[in-house]
Design a protein around this motif. Structure first.
Motif, PDB file in Angstrom:
ATOM      1  N   SER A   1       0.840  -1.194   0.000  1.00 55.62           N
ATOM      2  CA  SER A   1       0.000   0.000   0.000  1.00 55.62           C
ATOM      3  C   SER A   1       0.878   1.249   0.000  1.00 55.62           C
ATOM      4  N   HIS A   2       0.254   2.385  -0.291  1.00 55.30           N
ATOM      5  CA  HIS A   2       0.995   3.644  -0.254  1.00 55.30           C
ATOM      6  C   HIS A   2       1.569   3.882   1.147  1.00 55.30           C
ATOM      7  N   ALA A   3       0.777   3.577   2.184  1.00 52.19           N
ATOM      8  CA  ALA A   3       1.235   3.802   3.559  1.00 52.19           C
ATOM      9  C   ALA A   3       2.431   2.914   3.894  1.00 52.19           C
TER      10      ALA A   3
ATOM     11  N   ALA B   1       6.334   4.164   4.702  1.00 55.54           N
ATOM     12  CA  ALA B   1       7.100   3.790   5.895  1.00 55.54           C
ATOM     13  C   ALA B   1       8.502   3.322   5.533  1.00 55.54           C
ATOM     14  N   ARG B   2       8.619   2.620   4.412  1.00 55.89           N
ATOM     15  CA  ARG B   2       9.942   2.183   3.976  1.00 55.89           C
ATOM     16  C   ARG B   2      10.811   3.377   3.574  1.00 55.89           C
ATOM     17  N   PHE B   3      10.198   4.307   2.847  1.00 58.02           N
ATOM     18  CA  PHE B   3      10.962   5.475   2.407  1.00 58.02           C
ATOM     19  C   PHE B   3      11.283   6.426   3.568  1.00 58.02           C
ATOM     20  N   ALA B   4      10.570   6.290   4.667  1.00 60.30           N
ATOM     21  CA  ALA B   4      10.796   7.188   5.805  1.00 60.30           C
ATOM     22  C   ALA B   4      12.066   6.847   6.573  1.00 60.30           C
ATOM     23  N   GLY B   5      12.649   5.698   6.313  1.00 60.50           N
ATOM     24  CA  GLY B   5      13.883   5.333   6.999  1.00 60.50           C
ATOM     25  C   GLY B   5      15.023   6.282   6.642  1.00 60.50           C
TER      26      GLY B   5
ATOM     27  N   ARG C   1      12.934  11.616 -12.070  1.00 60.18           N
ATOM     28  CA  ARG C   1      13.351  13.000 -11.841  1.00 60.18           C
ATOM     29  C   ARG C   1      12.282  13.986 -12.308  1.00 60.18           C
ATOM     30  N   PRO C   2      12.138  15.123 -11.611  1.00 63.84           N
ATOM     31  CA  PRO C   2      12.835  15.531 -10.378  1.00 63.84           C
ATOM     32  C   PRO C   2      12.330  14.717  -9.177  1.00 63.84           C
ATOM     33  N   PHE C   3      13.256  14.344  -8.302  1.00 63.73           N
ATOM     34  CA  PHE C   3      12.911  13.494  -7.181  1.00 63.73           C
ATOM     35  C   PHE C   3      12.162  14.277  -6.100  1.00 63.73           C
ATOM     36  N   PRO C   4      11.229  13.620  -5.405  1.00 59.31           N
ATOM     37  CA  PRO C   4      10.493  14.272  -4.313  1.00 59.31           C
ATOM     38  C   PRO C   4      11.385  14.447  -3.077  1.00 59.31           C
TER      39      PRO C   4
ATOM     40  N   GLY D   1       5.972  11.486  -0.893  1.00 56.39           N
ATOM     41  CA  GLY D   1       6.209  11.779  -2.301  1.00 56.39           C
ATOM     42  C   GLY D   1       6.946  10.660  -3.013  1.00 56.39           C
ATOM     43  N   TRP D   2       7.956  10.089  -2.351  1.00 53.19           N
ATOM     44  CA  TRP D   2       8.671   8.959  -2.934  1.00 53.19           C
ATOM     45  C   TRP D   2       7.727   7.768  -3.156  1.00 53.19           C
ATOM     46  N   ALA D   3       6.884   7.500  -2.187  1.00 51.40           N
ATOM     47  CA  ALA D   3       5.950   6.380  -2.313  1.00 51.40           C
ATOM     48  C   ALA D   3       4.981   6.610  -3.466  1.00 51.40           C
ATOM     49  N   ALA D   4       4.457   7.839  -3.562  1.00 50.38           N
ATOM     50  CA  ALA D   4       3.530   8.155  -4.651  1.00 50.38           C
ATOM     51  C   ALA D   4       4.217   7.989  -6.004  1.00 50.38           C
ATOM     52  N   LEU D   5       5.472   8.415  -6.098  1.00 55.30           N
ATOM     53  CA  LEU D   5       6.212   8.282  -7.349  1.00 55.30           C
ATOM     54  C   LEU D   5       6.437   6.814  -7.693  1.00 55.30           C
TER      55      LEU D   5
END
Length: 399
Positions: free
Chosen positions: A266-268, A272-276, A305-308, A313-317
């Motif tokens: 899921s997006h959530a 959480a993974r990208f929040a590390g 690119r451009p990266f969030p 934002g990373w998860a949405a991308l």
């Protein structure tokens, strides 16, 4: 007894010839190439996907008909349609043992197309079908069908004919669409050919070259309302393979395409993974750690690119990565083609309205279907239908 002529030795033509021979008619099958069914053999090199083992209504939803929204009369009667059960029964009748994979795809146990084709050709010859290879159709000559042959120009005046000349994809294997002007000159409506089941052209950056030939797994491609979870390959030409072929028609027709690099999260959960904490590692290594795969990380670097600057934002991308492509590959690299003889030019039995006694089948018709068993089964089915209708026509003429 009047002879039946079938032009084209692919699956549709072979099936039409078999139906005519079964009805007791002498059959000549003319094939332009040195051997029949070359495209069939090529498609089966990595495993012949004969059909898809699923209910007929679901199976038929994967077939589209040019400009028409509804099935044409020749394919509207479920009792007359050649479906998955028919395809499996036909192959079993040739002594080919089958198995159904986890996705419902049906394959010969031996995976290859050649044993099935050998058995089929032997049965056809045993039924009296005369197969003439290197006979290239050149249109009409004084009311007969004219051919360039190794023995020079020849003409046949059959009692009935079935055209199964293929579409316009993979022209080196024999189907080049060169028949279009001849039929158009006879008043047959023909829609222009377009690539189908094709890859996308991508001008990859230099860092992507190391990934050429690598499969992309565990992703989802979205194009309009169509979603594909199939595997595809990064090639030097772009994106190729079953996963992209399944959505290629929607992309060809203008739908924007996105790639979900983590369809099972899921997006959530992905946020959480990208929040590390990234720390001091490079962004490439960080993406490989988060996404768990160097190929998917490379695609994120290529198209992201451009990266969030936030985890959300990373998860949405990563869930909606835009596929930046240069359009579909052409007919020379397409698995099949859309376009061909319009259904308005055909009777419900696949007879050409402008040419009584001439029927058409296979990829010559203005329909398309995805790979995965759908395309081959429908080619076989239209061949069977045209062959049976041609046999009835001959029987009625003899009365």
């Amino acid at each position: 007894m009047s002879t039946a002529l079938v032009i084209g030795g692919g699956p549709a033509g072979l099936m039409a010839a078999e139906e005519l021979a079964r009805a007791g008619h002498p059959v000549i099958l003319a094939e332009a190439m040195p051997t029949p069914a070359r495209k069939f053999l090529m498609a089966g090199k990595s495993g012949l996907n004969l059909t898809r083992n699923e209910p007929l209504p679901q199976f038929m939803q994967n077939l589209s008909f040019g400009a028409q929204d509804d099935p044409p009369p020749c394919l509207a009667d479920p009792d007359a349609v050649f479906g998955p059960e028919d395809a499996m029964s036909w192959a079993s009748g040739l002594g080919i043992e089958l198995f159904t994979g986890s996705t419902g795809r049906v394959f010969p146990v031996g995976m290859k197309a050649s044993p099935l084709l050998r058995a089929w050709l032997a049965r056809l010859r045993g039924a009296g079908v005369e197969i003439r290879t290197r006979w290239r159709w050149q249109g009409w000559d004084d009311g007969g069908f004219a051919f360039d042959t190794p023995q020079g120009r020849q003409a046949i005046r059959p009692g009935v004919a079935v055209l199964a000349l293929g579409g316009a994809s993979w022209p080196r294997l024999g189907a080049d669409g060169s028949w279009q002007p001849d039929l158009a000159a006879q008043g047959v409506q023909v829609a222009p050919f377009r690539p189908a089941n094709m890859g996308l052209r991508v001008a990859w950056s230099a860092p992507m070259r190391r990934h050429f030939g690598q499969p992309v797994k565990a992703t989802a491609i979205r194009a309009g309302d169509t979603v594909s979870r199939g595997e595809w390959v990064i090639s030097r030409h772009g994106m190729e393979g079953g996963g992209i072929y399944a959505v290629s028609a929607a992309i060809r027709d203008g739908a924007p395409a996105t790639l979900d690099l983590a369809p099972d999260l899921s997006h959530a959960a992905l946020s959480a993974r990208f929040a590390g904490t990234r720390g001091k590692i490079s962004i490439g290594n960080w993406l490989r750690r988060v996404l768990g795969d160097p190929v998917r990380a490379a695609l994120m670097l290529e198209w992201g690119r451009p990266f969030p600057d936030t985890a959300e934002g990373w998860a949405a991308l990563a869930k909606t990565l835009p596929i930046r492509h240069d359009g579909p590959m052409g007919l020379d690299r397409a698995i099949s083609s859309a376009g061909g003889i319009r259904f308005a030019a055909l009777s419900p039995s696949l007879g050409l309205r402008a040419l009584p006694g001439v029927f058409a089948a296979g990829e010559m018709l203005d329909w398309e279907a995805p790979t995965g068993g759908y395309l081959l089964t429908h080619c076989l089915g239209t061949g069977r239908q045209a062959g049976r209708a041609a046999a009835r026509y001959l029987s009625e003429v003899r009365r």
